[in-house]
Design an enzyme around this catalytic site. Structure first.
Site, short mmCIF file in Angstrom:
data_model
loop_
_atom_site.label_atom_id
_atom_site.label_comp_id
_atom_site.label_asym_id
_atom_site.label_seq_id
_atom_site.Cartn_x
_atom_site.Cartn_y
_atom_site.Cartn_z
N THR A 24 0.88 -1.16 0.00
CA THR A 24 0.00 0.00 0.00
C THR A 24 0.92 1.21 0.00
OG1 THR A 24 -1.57 -1.19 1.39
CG2 THR A 24 -1.86 1.18 1.25
N VAL A 49 -12.13 -5.83 -1.01
CA VAL A 49 -11.77 -4.45 -0.70
C VAL A 49 -11.17 -4.42 0.70
CG1 VAL A 49 -12.62 -2.10 -0.39
CG2 VAL A 49 -13.61 -3.56 -2.16
N ASP A 95 -8.68 -2.06 3.67
CA ASP A 95 -8.94 -0.88 4.49
C ASP A 95 -8.66 0.43 3.77
OD1 ASP A 95 -6.21 -1.69 4.54
OD2 ASP A 95 -5.85 -0.26 6.15
N THR A 98 -1.09 0.91 6.49
CA THR A 98 -0.66 -0.16 5.59
C THR A 98 -0.48 -1.42 6.41
OG1 THR A 98 1.10 -1.00 4.16
CG2 THR A 98 1.74 0.63 5.83
N GLY A 99 -1.11 -2.50 5.97
CA GLY A 99 -0.98 -3.75 6.72
C GLY A 99 -2.14 -4.68 6.42
N GLY A 112 -5.36 -5.48 6.08
CA GLY A 112 -6.48 -4.55 5.93
C GLY A 112 -7.74 -4.92 6.67
#
Lengths: 307, 307
Positions: free
Chosen positions: B174, B203, B205, B225-226, B228
Site C-alpha cells: 500500500t 476491498v 482498508d 498499511t498492513g 487490511g
C-alpha cells in the site's frame, strides 16, 4: 441474563400528512414481524448474530422497506444492494456492496464473514461467495415494486427539469438490527438499497464497518440510517463506541451526542439504534421520524414511527 | 507556520536477507522522489491535499510499490485498485474501489470527492467519474510488471499444492501520504493494488474512511498499511484520532497504542503514518520494516526501511 433487540426501517422526513392509517398500520406490522423473528432466536437462548440476521431478513423480505425485496432503483434503473454484519465478541465482520441477486443481502454479508478471510467484497466477488453458500437468489421480478419504480421515474423527471426531489424515501431507506443475547454478546446488521436514482456504484455507510454498522462487546452494537456520506465521514457507529470506551459515557449519552452534535450540524440527518452490554437500548434520531422498535426479555414488542 | 509531510510505501516482513544494495537504493530513491513531489507543493504554500496527492501519484507511478503502475494481480490475473483521500478542514472525503484504468487511482478518489456528493464509488461508477474528470488512463501493458506477474504465478502454484505463500509482498503493499500545510490544514491519501492473488472484489482498508485513511484538522491525518481486514475491524485510522480527541493523548501515544496494543495482538500486522495539527509526525509499525520517509520545513528529506 436478559436479552434486548432493537430494529430500524429507515429515518427521515416521514410526513404525517402523507401517511394514511392503513400505511401506518402496515409499517407497524412489518416492524413487529421483524422484532418477533429476532425475539424467537433470543428467547431460545440463541446468539445475537442469529437474531439480528433474522430480524433484518424479515425487513428485507417486506417490500415496504428499502432493502432486499423493494429496494430502490439507481439512475440506470438497476438495483444495487449493500449490507453488513458484525459480532461484538470477536469483532468479526462481513459486508457486501453493489450486489443484485441474493434475496437477503444480509446473509451474503454473513457468508463473507464466515466463509472468507475478508471483510468487504463487492460485485461479482460477493455474488460468488453467496452462490457457494447456496443462498436463495431472486430475479428482477422478485425485487420489483411499482412504488419504487414510480419513485425513480418521478425523481428522473424532476432531475430533467433541473430540480432534485424532496421525497423523503429517496435518501433515507435502510434497515438494521442490534441485539444483546443472554450470554451478553452483541451483534449488529444493516442492509439497504441505497438512494433512489443514486449513481451506479455509489456505496453509502451501510457496509462500511464503523460508519453504518459496528459491534464490540466491550461497548455497544450500532446500526445507522440516514445521510450515508456524513455517517461515513464522521465514522458515526464507531464514534458511539469510542465515546463510551474513552470518555466513559453511557450508551444514551454517546449515541445522542453523535446523532445530535456530530451528525445534525453537518447535514447528517438520520438516526441510529444501539444496544450496550447490559442490554440498554438507545434509538436517537435528528429528523421527523424513524421506523423503529424494540423488545426485551419479558416485555412486549413496541414499535414507533414519530417522536 | 511550518509544514510536515510523511509517506509510506507498504509494511511487512521486509527481510534483509532478500534485499540487495541496489534494490534498497531504488526503494530509498523512490521514496525520496515522492517526498520531493509533495514538498514542492508545501514549500510554495500549497494545500496539504495537493501535497498528499502529488506524493501518492509519485508512488503510484513507481512500479516498485504496489499501487497504480506495478499493482499486484488478483487470483484471476486482473488488477483491481483502491484509493482514498480526505481533507481535515472539512472532513470531505473521496474513495474508489475495485477499479482498473486510471493511471493514478488517487486522482480518481479525489474526483469522487470534488465532483460528486458521494464518498465511495466502486467499479464502473467510479470509472465514469474518472473519465468525466479527463484523468489519464493506462492499459494492461502500462500497469504490468513481470515481478508482480511472477509473484501471482508463484502464489497460485503454492496454493495448488495446498500451501499459502509467506511472500511479504503479498499482503502488505500500500502507499500513502499525510501532510500538514502552512495554513495548519491536514490531509491524507492512500492507494493500493491489494494483495497478490486476492479474491476479485475484495476491498481492504485503504478506501474505507476511518480504517486505512482519515483526516481531521482537530486531531490528525492518518494513512495505514498492513492486514487490511484487521485495520477495518479496529477502525484503525479513526481510532488514532479518537484517542487524541477523547483521551487527550499525543499523536505519538495514540498512534503507537493503536499499532502496538490494538492491531498487533489481533493479527493486525502493519503500520501507519500520521501527522497532527502542530506538524508532529508518527510512523509506528509492528512488523520487520515499513518503507517510509518524512520531511519538514527547513529539514532534509529522510527515508527509512527498517527500524
Amino acid at each position: 441474563m436478559t436479552y434486548a433487540l432493537a430494529i430500524h426501517g429507515g429515518a427521515g422526513t416521514i410526513l404525517r400528512s402523507k401517511m394514511t392509517p392503513e400505511k401506518e398500520a402496515a409499517y407497524h406490522a412489518g416492524l413487529a414481524r421483524a422484532l418477533a423473528a429476532g425475539q424467537a432466536v433470543l428467547d431460545e437462548g440463541g446468539a445475537a448474530l442469529d437474531a439480528v440476521v433474522a430480524a433484518v431478513c424479515a425487513l428485507e423480505d417486506e417490500p415496504l422497506f428499502n432493502a432486499g425485496r423493494g429496494a430502490v432503483y439507481t439512475s440506470d434503473g438497476t438495483q444495487e444492494m449493500d449490507a453488513a454484519v458484525m459480532e461484538g465478541a470477536t469483532r468479526r465482520a462481513g459486508a457486501v456492496a453493489g450486489i443484485f441477486g441474493p434475496r437477503n443481502p444480509v446473509k451474503a454479508a454473513r457468508a463473507v464473514m464466515e466463509r472468507t478471510p475478508h471483510v468487504l467484497l463487492i460485485g461479482e466477488g460477493a455474488l460468488s461467495v453467496a452462490r457457494e453458500a447456496e443462498l436463495p437468489f431472486g430475479d428482477a421480478d422478485y425485487f420489483h415494486t411499482d412504488s419504487r419504480w414510480d419513485a425513480l421515474q418521478a425523481t428522473l423527471a424532476m432531475r430533467a427539469e433541473g430540480r432534485e426531489t424532496d421525497d423523503p424515501a429517496r435518501r433515507h431507506g435502510t434497515v438494521g438490527a442490534v441485539a444483546r443475547d443472554r450470554d451478553g454478546h452483541l451483534a449488529a446488521a444493516t442492509s439497504t438499497g441505497g438512494m433512489t436514482a443514486k449513481a451506479p456504484g455509489r456505496v453509502g455507510d451501510t457496509p462500511i464497518i464503523g460508519a453504518g454498522t459496528f459491534a464490540d462487546d466491550a461497548t455497544c452494537a450500532v446500526s445507522g440510517t440516514g445521510h450515508g456520506e456524513i455517517f461515513t465521514r464522521w465514522t458515526a457507529a464507531a464514534e458511539v463506541a469510542a465515546r463510551m470506551r474513552h470518555r466513559g459515557e453511557s450508551l444514551e449519552q454517546a449515541a445522542s451526542h453523535v446523532v445530535m452534535q456530530d451528525l445534525a450540524p453537518n447535514d447528517g440527518s438520520g438516526g441510529l439504534i444501539a444496544v450496550d452490554a447490559a442490554g440498554r437500548i438507545a434509538m436517537p434520531f435528528n429528523c421527523e421520524g424513524m421506523y423503529r422498535g424494540c423488545v426485551t426479555d419479558g416485555a412486549d414488542i413496541r414499535t414507533f414511527i414519530y417522536r
